[in-house]
Scaffold this motif. Structure first.
Motif, PDB file in Angstrom:
ATOM      1  N   GLY A 174       0.811  -1.208   0.000  1.00 29.83           N
ATOM      2  CA  GLY A 174       0.000   0.000   0.000  1.00 29.83           C
ATOM      3  C   GLY A 174       0.848   1.263   0.000  1.00 29.83           C
ATOM      4  O   GLY A 174       2.060   1.237   0.238  1.00 29.83           O
ATOM      5  N   HIS A 175       0.200   2.388  -0.286  1.00 34.88           N
ATOM      6  CA  HIS A 175       0.884   3.676  -0.287  1.00 34.88           C
ATOM      7  C   HIS A 175      -0.143   4.778  -0.049  1.00 34.88           C
ATOM      8  O   HIS A 175      -1.331   4.617  -0.358  1.00 34.88           O
ATOM      9  N   PRO A 194      -5.361   9.192  -5.981  1.00 37.77           N
ATOM     10  CA  PRO A 194      -6.164   8.462  -4.993  1.00 37.77           C
ATOM     11  C   PRO A 194      -5.265   7.695  -4.031  1.00 37.77           C
ATOM     12  O   PRO A 194      -4.123   7.358  -4.361  1.00 37.77           O
ATOM     13  N   PRO A 195      -5.761   7.374  -2.840  1.00 45.66           N
ATOM     14  CA  PRO A 195      -4.968   6.527  -1.932  1.00 45.66           C
ATOM     15  C   PRO A 195      -4.850   5.123  -2.510  1.00 45.66           C
ATOM     16  O   PRO A 195      -5.726   4.663  -3.250  1.00 45.66           O
ATOM     17  N   LEU A 196      -3.757   4.448  -2.172  1.00 44.21           N
ATOM     18  CA  LEU A 196      -3.527   3.086  -2.659  1.00 44.21           C
ATOM     19  C   LEU A 196      -3.617   2.132  -1.479  1.00 44.21           C
ATOM     20  O   LEU A 196      -2.628   1.818  -0.826  1.00 44.21           O
ATOM     21  N   ARG A 197      -4.838   1.694  -1.196  1.00 46.76           N
ATOM     22  CA  ARG A 197      -5.088   0.744  -0.110  1.00 46.76           C
ATOM     23  C   ARG A 197      -5.024  -0.664  -0.701  1.00 46.76           C
ATOM     24  O   ARG A 197      -5.751  -0.987  -1.645  1.00 46.76           O
ATOM     25  N   GLN A 198      -4.160  -1.490  -0.141  1.00 44.15           N
ATOM     26  CA  GLN A 198      -3.967  -2.833  -0.671  1.00 44.15           C
ATOM     27  C   GLN A 198      -3.987  -3.859   0.461  1.00 44.15           C
ATOM     28  O   GLN A 198      -3.863  -3.508   1.636  1.00 44.15           O
ATOM     29  N   ARG A 199      -4.129  -5.121   0.091  1.00 43.29           N
ATOM     30  CA  ARG A 199      -4.221  -6.195   1.075  1.00 43.29           C
ATOM     31  C   ARG A 199      -2.841  -6.742   1.415  1.00 43.29           C
ATOM     32  O   ARG A 199      -1.937  -6.763   0.571  1.00 43.29           O
ATOM     33  N   GLY A 223      -5.280  -1.969   3.660  1.00 49.51           N
ATOM     34  CA  GLY A 223      -4.867  -0.688   4.202  1.00 49.51           C
ATOM     35  C   GLY A 223      -3.571  -0.237   3.564  1.00 49.51           C
ATOM     36  O   GLY A 223      -3.285  -0.572   2.410  1.00 49.51           O
ATOM     37  N   ILE A 224      -2.797   0.524   4.316  1.00 52.69           N
ATOM     38  CA  ILE A 224      -1.491   0.993   3.856  1.00 52.69           C
ATOM     39  C   ILE A 224      -0.485   0.540   4.905  1.00 52.69           C
ATOM     40  O   ILE A 224      -0.299   1.182   5.941  1.00 52.69           O
ATOM     41  N   ALA A 225       0.121  -0.612   4.656  1.00 43.89           N
ATOM     42  CA  ALA A 225       0.980  -1.260   5.647  1.00 43.89           C
ATOM     43  C   ALA A 225       2.448  -1.041   5.295  1.00 43.89           C
ATOM     44  O   ALA A 225       2.839  -1.179   4.131  1.00 43.89           O
ATOM     45  N   HIS A 226       3.249  -0.723   6.276  1.00 40.83           N
ATOM     46  CA  HIS A 226       4.669  -0.437   6.066  1.00 40.83           C
ATOM     47  C   HIS A 226       5.562  -1.479   6.733  1.00 40.83           C
ATOM     48  O   HIS A 226       6.036  -2.404   6.120  1.00 40.83           O
ATOM     49  N   GLY A 227       5.803  -1.335   8.027  1.00 38.23           N
ATOM     50  CA  GLY A 227       6.785  -2.171   8.709  1.00 38.23           C
ATOM     51  C   GLY A 227       6.209  -3.504   9.158  1.00 38.23           C
ATOM     52  O   GLY A 227       5.008  -3.668   9.337  1.00 38.23           O
ATOM     53  N   MET A 228       7.114  -4.474   9.357  1.00 37.66           N
ATOM     54  CA  MET A 228       6.701  -5.808   9.788  1.00 37.66           C
ATOM     55  C   MET A 228       7.821  -6.402  10.638  1.00 37.66           C
ATOM     56  O   MET A 228       9.000  -6.283  10.305  1.00 37.66           O
ATOM     57  N   ALA A 229       7.436  -7.051  11.731  1.00 35.37           N
ATOM     58  CA  ALA A 229       8.414  -7.701  12.607  1.00 35.37           C
ATOM     59  C   ALA A 229       7.857  -9.030  13.090  1.00 35.37           C
ATOM     60  O   ALA A 229       6.642  -9.184  13.269  1.00 35.37           O
ATOM     61  N   PHE A 230       8.776 -10.004  13.296  1.00 37.68           N
ATOM     62  CA  PHE A 230       8.395 -11.341  13.725  1.00 37.68           C
ATOM     63  C   PHE A 230       8.944 -11.611  15.128  1.00 37.68           C
ATOM     64  O   PHE A 230      10.031 -11.169  15.480  1.00 37.68           O
ATOM     65  N   GLY A 231       8.185 -12.377  15.902  1.00 34.10           N
ATOM     66  CA  GLY A 231       8.665 -12.820  17.204  1.00 34.10           C
ATOM     67  C   GLY A 231       7.643 -13.747  17.841  1.00 34.10           C
ATOM     68  O   GLY A 231       6.445 -13.644  17.568  1.00 34.10           O
ATOM     69  N   ASP A 232       8.093 -14.655  18.673  1.00 31.78           N
ATOM     70  CA  ASP A 232       7.179 -15.569  19.368  1.00 31.78           C
ATOM     71  C   ASP A 232       6.657 -14.844  20.606  1.00 31.78           C
ATOM     72  O   ASP A 232       7.199 -14.960  21.701  1.00 31.78           O
ATOM     73  N   LEU A 233       5.576 -14.093  20.431  1.00 28.31           N
ATOM     74  CA  LEU A 233       5.089 -13.214  21.486  1.00 28.31           C
ATOM     75  C   LEU A 233       4.346 -13.963  22.585  1.00 28.31           C
ATOM     76  O   LEU A 233       4.207 -13.442  23.699  1.00 28.31           O
TER      77      LEU A 233
END
Length: 396
Positions: free
Chosen positions: A299-300, A332-337, A362-372
Motif C-alpha cells: 500500500g501507499h 487516490p490513496p492506494l489501499r492494498q491487502r 490498508g497501507i501497511a509499512h513495517g513488519m516484525a516477527f517474534g514468538d510473542l
C-alpha cells in the motif's frame, strides 16, 4: 552499541539523520549526543554488522533524500534554447543525453564503531568501496537508498551488503573482502535486479543450506491494474556512474543461490514476481512444515502511478513552484491487502493470505516477527499509515 551488554536504540529519520539512545541497563534510554553519527541526512534504513572484525557493531546508513523536486519543483537555466542545471543544483539534478531531468539521491554513509557508542564516518571513495573490476570509486554514489541488509552472502564468514535503491539507481551488492573493504558483485554473478527495490528478505527456500534472497518491487498483481500504471515490465538500463550495466526490471526478484558464486532469478516461475507496492517482506515458516513462507506488507498513501490521475494533473497545465506540493493530493490513496505465500517446497509459492487470515486491507509499512506468546511459532506485528497497528497470533 557501547559494549555494556544491553540493547541500545538507533532511530533514523528523513531530514533527521540517525540518533543513538543508550540503554542504562534498566530500560531507560538517553541520547548519545556526541555519537558522531550524521544527524541531518535523509536516513531511510540502518544495517548493522561487525564489518572489520574488531568485536563491535558498525553501521551502514542507506540515505534517500531530505527534499525532492517532486515536492519542491525545480528550475533550469535556458541559454539560447539550451537547457542546463543551475550550479547550486548540480549535486542533485542531471540532464540526460535524451533530455530527461534526472534527480539524484543522497550518498549513503558507513560509520565505524569505536566500541564505546561513538562512531567515525569513513569515506566511501578512498578504496573502501571498489567496483566489480577492483577500481576505487571516483565519486560518491548519489542514489536512492530504501533498504540495506548485511548478510554473509557467499558463506566466507564475513558480512556482505545488499543495498536496495529506488528509481534509476541500480541495486548495489557489495562483497566484503575480509578486512571491512567491499567490492561490487559482478554481472556474471547476478544478471539483473529489480528497478524500484523497496525491501529484501533472506531465507533458504529449498532447504539446501544456502541463502536465497527476495527483493520486493511494486508490480501490480492483476493485469487490469498493470494497464493503469506508469511502470512497465520492460528492462531498464541504468545510466548512473559506476554501474556495471546490470539491467533492472519493474518486478520482484527471487534469487536462488546456485552455490557456485552465482544466483538466478526465479520470481516469475515461483509465482512471487508481483506483490503490489511492497514495503516489507519476510520469510518465516508459518505452518511449521519446514519450508519458509513469504509475507509482504503493501500500500501507499497516494497511487502516484495512476495514469488517469496523471492525465487530470497534466490537463491543468503548468504548475507554479508553490503549487507543486499539492499535485500529490490529486492521486487516490492506494489501499492494498497484506499478502502471504505458502512455500510448497518445490520452488513454488501459493497465495494463502485468505486461508491464513493475513489479508487486511490498508497501507501497511513495517513488519516484525517474534514468538510473542511463547508457543513455539513466530507471530507478526504490522505497522500501518494512519491506522492501528496489527498483531497476528500464529496458530501454525
Amino acid at each position: 552499541m557501547d559494549g555494556d551488554q544491553d540493547l541500545d536504540l538507533l532511530v533514523a529519520g528523513i531530514g533527521a539523520g540517525v540518533r543513538l539512545f543508550l540503554n542504562d541497563g534498566t530500560g531507560r534510554f538517553s541520547e548519545q549526543r556526541d555519537s558522531g553519527l550524521p544527524q541531518a541526512s535523509g536516513a531511510m534504513t540502518l544495517a548493522l554488522a561487525d564489518i572489520d572484525s574488531d568485536g563491535d557493531l558498525d553501521l551502514y546508513i542507506a540515505n534517500y533524500q531530505t527534499q525532492t523536486i517532486r515536492s519542491t519543483g525545480y528550475l533550469l537555466l535556458n541559454s539560447n534554447g539550451r537547457r542546463s542545471v543551475r550550479p547550486q543544483d548540480r549535486d542533485r539534478i542531471e540532464l540526460t543525453s535524451d533530455g530527461r531531468v534526472l534527480e539524484l539521491g543522497e550518498p549513503d554513509a558507513l560509520c565505524l564503531n569505536d566500541g564505546n557508542g561513538r562512531f567515525t564516518t569513513v569515506s566511501l571513495i578512498e578504496g573502501r568501496f571498489r567496483d566489480s573490476e577492483g577500481r576505487p570509486l571516483r565519486q560518491p554514489l548519489r542514489e536512492w537508498g530504501l533498504t540495506a541488509l548485511f548478510r554473509d552472502l557467499d558463506q566466507d564468514g564475513d558480512s556482505d551488503l545488499y543495498v536496495c535503491n529506488d528509481f534509476q539507481s541500480p541495486d548495489r551488492i557489495w562483497m566484503n573482502q575480509g578486512d571491512g573493504a567491499f567490492r561490487e558483485l559482478g554481472r556474471e554473478a547476478i544478471g539483473h535486479t529489480s528497478t524500484f527495490s523497496m525491501s529484501i528478505a533472506v531465507g533458504d527456500i529449498n532447504r539446501d543450506g544456502l541463502d536465497d534472497w527476495f527483493v520486493a518491487d511494486m508490480l501490480a498483481r492483476s493485469e487490469p491494474r498493470r494497464l493503469m500504471k506508469l511502470a512497465s515490465t520492460a528492462p531498464y538500463e541504468p545510466v548512473t556512474p559506476h554501474s556495471n550495466t546490470r539491467p533492472q526490471y519493474d518486478r520482484n526478484s527471487l534469487y536462488l543461490n546456485l552455490g557456485d558464486g552465482r544466483w538466478i532469478d526465479i520470481a516469475p516461475m515461483a509465482g512471487v514476481d508481483a506483490t503490489d507496492w511492497t514495503w516489507s517482506a519476510g520469510f518465516l515458516d508459518v505452518d511449521l512444515d519446514g519450508n519458509e513462507d513469504l509475507l509482504c506488507t503493501t500500500g501507499h498513501g497516494f497511487d502516484i502511478q495512476d495514469l488517469d490521475a496523471e492525465a487530470r494533473i497534466v490537463a491543468k497545465g503548468p504548475w507554479s513552484r508553490d503549487q507543486v506540493p499539492f499535485k500529490v493530493l490529486m492521486y487516490p490513496p492506494l489501499r492494498q491487502r497484506l499478502l502471504a505465500f505458502r512455500n510448497t517446497g518445490q520452488l513454488l509459492f501459493e497465495h494463502s493470505g485468505d486461508s491464513w487470515g493475513f489479508q487486511e486491507e490498508g497501507i501497511a509499512h513495517g513488519m516484525a516477527f517474534g514468538d510473542l506468546d511463547n508457543d513455539g511459532d513466530l507471530d507478526v506485528v504490522v505497522t500501518r499509515l494512519n491506522q492501528a497497528t496489527l498483531l497476528f497470533r500464529n496458530e501454525a
